[in-house]
Design a protein around this motif. Structure first.
Motif, PDB file in Angstrom:
ATOM      1  N   LYS A  83      12.787 -29.853 -76.399  1.00 58.70           N
ATOM      2  CA  LYS A  83      12.947 -28.664 -75.566  1.00 58.70           C
ATOM      3  C   LYS A  83      13.578 -29.024 -74.225  1.00 58.70           C
ATOM      4  O   LYS A  83      14.409 -28.275 -73.698  1.00 58.70           O
ATOM      5  CB  LYS A  83      11.593 -27.987 -75.354  1.00 58.70           C
ATOM      6  N   ARG A  84      13.190 -30.160 -73.666  1.00 58.23           N
ATOM      7  CA  ARG A  84      13.713 -30.539 -72.355  1.00 58.23           C
ATOM      8  C   ARG A  84      15.153 -31.031 -72.408  1.00 58.23           C
ATOM      9  O   ARG A  84      15.913 -30.862 -71.452  1.00 58.23           O
ATOM     10  CB  ARG A  84      12.847 -31.648 -71.744  1.00 58.23           C
ATOM     11  N   ASN A  85      15.535 -31.624 -73.532  1.00 60.22           N
ATOM     12  CA  ASN A  85      16.807 -32.336 -73.568  1.00 60.22           C
ATOM     13  C   ASN A  85      17.824 -31.817 -74.579  1.00 60.22           C
ATOM     14  O   ASN A  85      18.993 -32.202 -74.515  1.00 60.22           O
ATOM     15  CB  ASN A  85      16.555 -33.822 -73.865  1.00 60.22           C
ATOM     16  N   THR A 122       8.280 -31.470 -77.230  1.00 63.78           N
ATOM     17  CA  THR A 122       8.464 -31.288 -75.795  1.00 63.78           C
ATOM     18  C   THR A 122       9.772 -31.924 -75.323  1.00 63.78           C
ATOM     19  O   THR A 122      10.522 -31.335 -74.521  1.00 63.78           O
ATOM     20  CB  THR A 122       7.275 -31.899 -75.033  1.00 63.78           C
ATOM     21  N   ASP A 167      11.906 -38.767 -72.686  1.00 62.52           N
ATOM     22  CA  ASP A 167      13.163 -38.163 -72.244  1.00 62.52           C
ATOM     23  C   ASP A 167      14.355 -39.015 -72.657  1.00 62.52           C
ATOM     24  O   ASP A 167      15.406 -38.478 -73.029  1.00 62.52           O
ATOM     25  CB  ASP A 167      13.152 -37.953 -70.724  1.00 62.52           C
TER      26      ASP A 167
END
Length: 389
Positions: A29-31, A26, A364
């Motif tokens: 994918k976000r970063n 996850t 994150d």
């Protein structure tokens, strides 16, 4: 950036590596970009290895680590090579994948992420004790190849990175240290934590101990801590999550929750409630690579008292109080009582622990740091082939 996630597990399964793979995927994918999972893979082979170990070798007095063999490594590498050929990727991210990576033939740059080296892995858990010389050499061989195969290696702790440097000769410039995040959701705000912890410890002193291995995680010391605090007149209690204590370790002030499955919303919520409502996390572990539970305590502003061992991402006085590995329940009780007697210091530790989570111990922050590493050794316009092991 297009990233292939190289793992034998299904990263969508929140039970795999205690949910860490799901949170890694996850965060990537976000970063970092587009992520394609190459797993699961080799499940039948791993099952066969487990059957052979339990049904044939252990009765003969021979212990092997069936997850780290050359035969298995070559087989899963072949599977991954076929899957890699189906699409174009800029990089491979390989978490806890020495077996999968060791014999992989590819010119795609590889980032290998692992929380401990094979040398540290030896005798780490109960089922790995007393491995045959052949089994030890199989694991060492795969680790050496994995380090050579990878373009870059990332560890969550300086403890693991030192082993790669000293035990395997991995060049310093090939190593980065990036701690992992907390595998929790529904995290309270700093304002909520301040409100909850501002009055210090009130009428009860609720201790939380989390670990799947009572002995290795220091369960006896946690139990002794509760007994000592009770003897000092504090209304202490202990909640044990993740294992069953020995039969002689029973007490009316101790609650045992043998297992919580955080893939289930109701049990994930129950775990969050324990982090929120407890007064201290006691973590007297004797061996640990990268215990996520410490970051989880920080996320909830739960003051942490832990052993200064292995790969804990704990800075003494900032996001926890560190005690020597041999510290007794009496010493843990001393550290706890000092915080019970000083509500301002208790609150400060809760807040600084949460600040550590916000700055460096969340997924994150991990993903952004991983992205910076990936960008250093990948080039959208072309690549140079990696050296073969």
């Amino acid at each position: 950036m297009k990233i292939a996630l190289l793992t034998r597990f299904n990263p969508y399964d929140r039970r795999a590596w205690s949910g860490t793979l799901f949170h890694m995927m996850t965060a990537l994918k976000r970063n970092c970009g587009e992520v394609t999972s190459l797993g699961p893979a080799g499940q039948v082979l791993y099952f066969a290895g487990r059957v052979i170990r339990r049904g044939i070798l252990l009765p003969l007095g021979k212990n092997i680590d069936y997850t780290h063999t050359v035969v298995l490594s070559k087989a899963v590498a072949s599977t991954f090579e076929r899957r890699l050929a189906r699409a174009s990727f800029d990089a491979i991210f390989a978490p806890a994948a020495r077996t999968e990576l060791a014999y992989l033939e590819t010119d795609i740059p590889v980032l290998y992420y692992t929380d401990l080296t094979a040398r540290q892995f030896r005798d780490y858990a109960r089922n790995l004790r007393g491995l045959t010389p052949w089994a030890v050499e199989q694991t060492e061989h795969l680790e050496r190849r994995a380090f050579r195969r990878a373009q870059h290696v990332v560890f969550p702790s300086n403890w693991a990175a030192r082993s790669a440097l000293q035990d395997y000769g991995v060049p310093q410039e090939k190593i980065s240290v990036i701690p992992m995040g907390a595998n929790v959701e529904g995290i309270p705000s700093m304002e909520e934590i301040t409100s909850r912890r501002s009055n210090g410890v009130l009428s009860k002193c609720r201790l939380l101990f989390v670990g799947v291995d009572w002995e290795r995680k220091g369960g006896n010391v946690a139990f002794e801590t509760m007994i000592e605090l009770l003897n000092r007149g504090l209304n202490a209690s202990l909640t044990v999550v993740g294992c069953r204590p020995p039969k002689e370790k029973v007490h009316p002030k101790m609650q045992v929750i043998p297992f919580l499955d955080k893939s289930l919303p109701e049990e994930r919520s129950q775990f969050n409630d324990l982090l929120r409502e407890s007064d201290f996390m006691v973590f007297p572990t004797q061996k640990d690579a990268s215990p996520i539970v410490c970051a989880e305590a920080n996320a909830f502003g739960l003051p942490l008292i832990a052993a200064d061992v292995g790969g804990l991402a704990v800075r003494n006085g900032e996001n926890g109080i560190l005690l020597p590995a041999a510290a007794s329940g009496h010493e843990y009780s001393d550290a706890i009582q000092q915080l019970v007697n000083d509500s301002s210091r208790y609150l400060a530790l809760a807040q600084s622990g949460r600040a550590a989570y916000d700055s460096r111990l969340n997924w994150d922050a991990w993903g952004k740091s991983i992205n910076a590493v990936l960008e250093r050794f990948t080039d959208a316009k072309g690549r140079t082939a990696l050296a073969r092991p």
